[in-house]
Design an enzyme around this catalytic site. Sequence first.
Site, mmCIF file in Angstrom:
data_model
loop_
_atom_site.group_PDB
_atom_site.id
_atom_site.type_symbol
_atom_site.label_atom_id
_atom_site.label_comp_id
_atom_site.label_asym_id
_atom_site.label_seq_id
_atom_site.Cartn_x
_atom_site.Cartn_y
_atom_site.Cartn_z
ATOM 1 N N ARG A 30 -25.205 22.687 -18.231
ATOM 2 C CA ARG A 30 -23.808 22.724 -18.586
ATOM 3 C C ARG A 30 -23.651 22.115 -20.084
ATOM 4 N NH1 ARG A 30 -24.071 18.450 -20.718
ATOM 5 N NH2 ARG A 30 -23.984 16.390 -19.763
ATOM 6 N N HIS A 67 -18.054 10.709 -21.756
ATOM 7 C CA HIS A 67 -18.333 9.399 -21.489
ATOM 8 C C HIS A 67 -17.033 8.506 -20.520
ATOM 9 C CE1 HIS A 67 -22.062 8.101 -23.007
ATOM 10 N NE2 HIS A 67 -22.088 8.960 -23.877
ATOM 11 N N GLY A 105 -33.839 17.406 -21.853
ATOM 12 C CA GLY A 105 -33.475 15.904 -22.627
ATOM 13 C C GLY A 105 -32.639 16.527 -24.085
ATOM 14 N N GLY A 117 -29.058 16.763 -23.832
ATOM 15 C CA GLY A 117 -27.683 16.781 -23.337
ATOM 16 C C GLY A 117 -27.198 17.917 -22.567
ATOM 17 N N SER A 132 -27.885 18.387 -19.466
ATOM 18 C CA SER A 132 -28.115 18.417 -17.829
ATOM 19 C C SER A 132 -29.078 18.735 -16.996
ATOM 20 C CB SER A 132 -26.763 18.892 -17.145
ATOM 21 O OG SER A 132 -25.735 17.742 -17.236
ATOM 22 N N ASP A 185 -21.980 16.024 -14.378
ATOM 23 C CA ASP A 185 -23.099 16.999 -14.450
ATOM 24 C C ASP A 185 -23.317 17.862 -13.131
ATOM 25 O OD1 ASP A 185 -23.025 15.965 -16.774
ATOM 26 O OD2 ASP A 185 -24.968 14.697 -16.697
ATOM 27 N N TYR A 239 -26.641 4.076 -22.593
ATOM 28 C CA TYR A 239 -25.577 4.545 -21.575
ATOM 29 C C TYR A 239 -25.166 3.585 -20.490
ATOM 30 C CZ TYR A 239 -23.758 8.073 -18.255
ATOM 31 O OH TYR A 239 -22.802 8.650 -17.428
HETATM 32 C C1 GLA Z 1 -24.414 12.141 -19.175
HETATM 33 C C2 GLA Z 1 -23.927 11.679 -17.757
HETATM 34 C C3 GLA Z 1 -22.702 12.370 -17.260
HETATM 35 C C4 GLA Z 1 -21.630 11.918 -18.490
HETATM 36 C C5 GLA Z 1 -22.096 12.131 -19.827
HETATM 37 C C6 GLA Z 1 -21.056 11.660 -20.879
HETATM 38 O O1 GLA Z 1 -24.650 13.594 -19.217
HETATM 39 O O2 GLA Z 1 -24.775 12.215 -16.834
HETATM 40 O O3 GLA Z 1 -22.137 11.479 -16.135
HETATM 41 O O4 GLA Z 1 -21.357 10.328 -18.622
HETATM 42 O O5 GLA Z 1 -23.600 11.870 -20.131
HETATM 43 O O6 GLA Z 1 -20.002 12.402 -20.715
#
Ligand code: GLA
Length: 388
Positions: A32, A39, A125, A127, A129, A175, A224
């Site tokens: 995705r 965040h 890795g 970003g 998902s 995600d 995070y």
């Molecule tokens: C990661 C986390 C999500 C979300 C994003 C930031 O992908 O798994 O839950 O917090 O970072 O938006």
Amino acid sequence: MFEMKMSNSETVELFAERFGCKPEWLVQAPGRINLIGEHIDYLNGLVMPAAIDRYVRMAVRENGTERITVWSDGKSGSFGWQDLKPFKGADYWMNYIGGVVEMYRREGIEVRGFDAVITADLPVGAGLSSSAALETATAFAVETVAGVKVDPTRRAELCRAAEHEFAGVPCGIMDQIAVGFGQKDHALMVDCSDASISPVKIPAGISLLVSDTRVSHALGDGEYRKRSESCDEALLILEKPGWREVSREDLSKKESELGSSLFRRARHVISELNRVPAMKDALVKGDLESVSEIMKSGHESLRDDYEVSCRELDLLVKAAYEFGFENGRVGSRMTGGGFGGSTVTLVREDSAEALKAHLESRFRAEFGSEPNCFITPIADGASVNSIH
Ligand code: GLA
């Protein structure tokens, strides 16, 4: 982590090679992007992800034993479900599988043994998902083999619980919802306080360009978690029950008590909460100039207030804005957890290739390495098919 660049049929063939028979099912779970609302899912906020046409695939066959055996990218693992504990070290990747199995078991579902081969054309890795895609693929495999169907929102919650408890990342639900509920040509506005979803159509003639910096982020690395803890701390000082109840005025009143860092974290949360409905309106109206502004200010907020961006992401966003709205660029920003990973860019269809080339050349000139840029349709969510 996965055997890369595999199609459905190649995944099926690979299963036959590894296990000496045909699989019974093929699961595919997409990655995705997130257009806006970054965040804030773990703060019961609003987000706007969309599934992309890149997948984690899992070929599966019931094995009649009390074990699950998985094979992926030269690595394999096998476990039973009595006394499942988080996997450590080189087996860390198995948490996304074992964790989901454990959550289904706790849900009272009678897990049955299976063999699986996992492949992916979704960068890992980055970003995008890949973790939620692997969790969701596992959830489909567990359900299909056990002959049960879990409510899709509950499925997303079980996958998130696996990520919390086994992978050790205190993520929100965005995600897992995006991977499970993705809808072709639509972003999903998700209210994370109750996981309700409103699909938002992407205006015709707009393409999605994903640019992976190949700077590998590690959400488990602690930053995070620190962001989410800072937000809890700030909310206590703000003396409000939830972030949706905090106004800009409330924030200004507490500026000195919060101190610079917590104040900026809170300012990101509040401004980002406002950007999501604004983005929905702009997309519905086809007001692309506003889309451009919203994505730009969203990126700046993540860079300066929430401090989760990095030089490579900033350069890609800067280069996209240099390219010009009049030349077809709509909006661009980092997407996902940050600290590396990818940017998402909306661009007019006929300018997409030119913008992609521009980003690649600016990135190369600055860092001497190749980003992984690709144009992708917005896809449907995860699915499972029988193999005949
Ligand atoms: C990661 C986390 C999500 C979300 C994003 C930031 O992908 O798994 O839950 O917090 O970072 O938006």
